[in-house]
Design a protein around this motif. Structure first.
Motif, short mmCIF file in Angstrom:
data_model
loop_
_atom_site.label_atom_id
_atom_site.label_comp_id
_atom_site.label_asym_id
_atom_site.label_seq_id
_atom_site.Cartn_x
_atom_site.Cartn_y
_atom_site.Cartn_z
N GLU A 3 70.47 42.97 13.97
CA GLU A 3 69.68 41.76 13.73
C GLU A 3 70.78 40.51 13.48
N ILE A 4 71.86 40.58 12.97
CA ILE A 4 72.78 39.43 12.88
C ILE A 4 73.01 38.77 14.25
N ILE A 5 73.12 39.70 15.32
CA ILE A 5 73.17 39.10 16.66
C ILE A 5 71.96 38.13 16.86
N TYR A 6 70.75 38.41 16.62
CA TYR A 6 69.38 37.85 16.87
C TYR A 6 69.52 36.42 16.03
N SER A 17 63.90 36.82 24.93
CA SER A 17 63.78 38.08 24.40
C SER A 17 62.47 38.56 23.93
N ILE A 18 61.78 37.75 23.37
CA ILE A 18 60.50 38.00 22.89
C ILE A 18 59.62 38.14 24.01
N VAL A 19 59.58 37.06 24.87
CA VAL A 19 58.57 37.24 25.94
C VAL A 19 58.91 38.01 27.21
N ILE A 20 59.94 38.19 27.65
CA ILE A 20 60.37 39.00 28.73
C ILE A 20 60.85 40.47 28.04
N LYS A 21 61.29 40.63 27.33
CA LYS A 21 62.02 41.93 26.80
C LYS A 21 60.97 42.63 25.71
N LYS A 22 60.30 41.63 25.16
CA LYS A 22 59.32 42.33 23.88
C LYS A 22 60.30 42.79 22.90
N LEU A 27 61.47 38.35 17.61
CA LEU A 27 60.26 37.71 17.00
C LEU A 27 60.71 37.66 15.41
N ASN A 28 61.19 38.49 14.69
CA ASN A 28 61.58 38.37 13.43
C ASN A 28 62.59 37.50 13.06
N ALA A 29 63.50 37.14 13.99
CA ALA A 29 64.53 36.09 13.90
C ALA A 29 63.89 34.75 13.80
N LEU A 30 63.03 34.52 15.01
CA LEU A 30 62.32 33.39 14.99
C LEU A 30 61.38 33.10 13.97
N PHE A 31 60.50 34.21 13.62
CA PHE A 31 59.80 34.05 12.45
C PHE A 31 60.69 33.56 11.05
N ASN A 32 61.76 34.03 10.90
CA ASN A 32 62.59 33.88 9.60
C ASN A 32 63.00 32.33 9.92
N ARG A 33 63.28 31.83 10.89
CA ARG A 33 63.74 30.49 11.36
C ARG A 33 62.52 29.42 11.24
#
Length: 94
Positions: A3-6, A17-22, A27-33
């Motif tokens: 997660e640290i990389i995300y 990463s969310i759309v293409i790789k699912k 998504l968690n990192a974007l949510f936290n942001r």
């Protein structure tokens, strides 16, 4: 990927990463942001915390369900406009 990389990825890299790789961690990192910002926008429109939380959920479900990477220059602006759309749909009962 840990997660640290995300957390270190750019918004564009997270969206890819969310759309293409699912990748759920992206998504968690974007949510936290951005969840707190989306919640604030939702609260401004619906004036109700539980409904604002529902808006946050709907926005991130929408991001997860995107079929292609949107052509956006700034994710903050795109998320604001998408959140506003979700809010107005909720207000209209659509």
């Amino acid at each position: 990927m840990p997660e640290i990389i995300y957390r270190n990825l750019s918004d564009a890299e997270l969206i890819y990463s969310i759309v293409i790789k699912k990748e759920q961690q992206a998504l968690n990192a974007l949510f936290n942001r951005y969840a707190h910002i989306i919640f604030g926008i939702g609260l401004k429109y619906v004036k109700d915390a539980p409904r604002a939380e529902t808006i946050v959920q709907q926005v991130f479900e929408g991001v997860w369900n995107l079929r292609e990477v949107p052509k956006i220059h700034q994710i903050k602006i795109w998320l604001y406009l998408y959140t506003k759309s979700v809010c107005l749909s909720m207000i209209k009962g659509v």
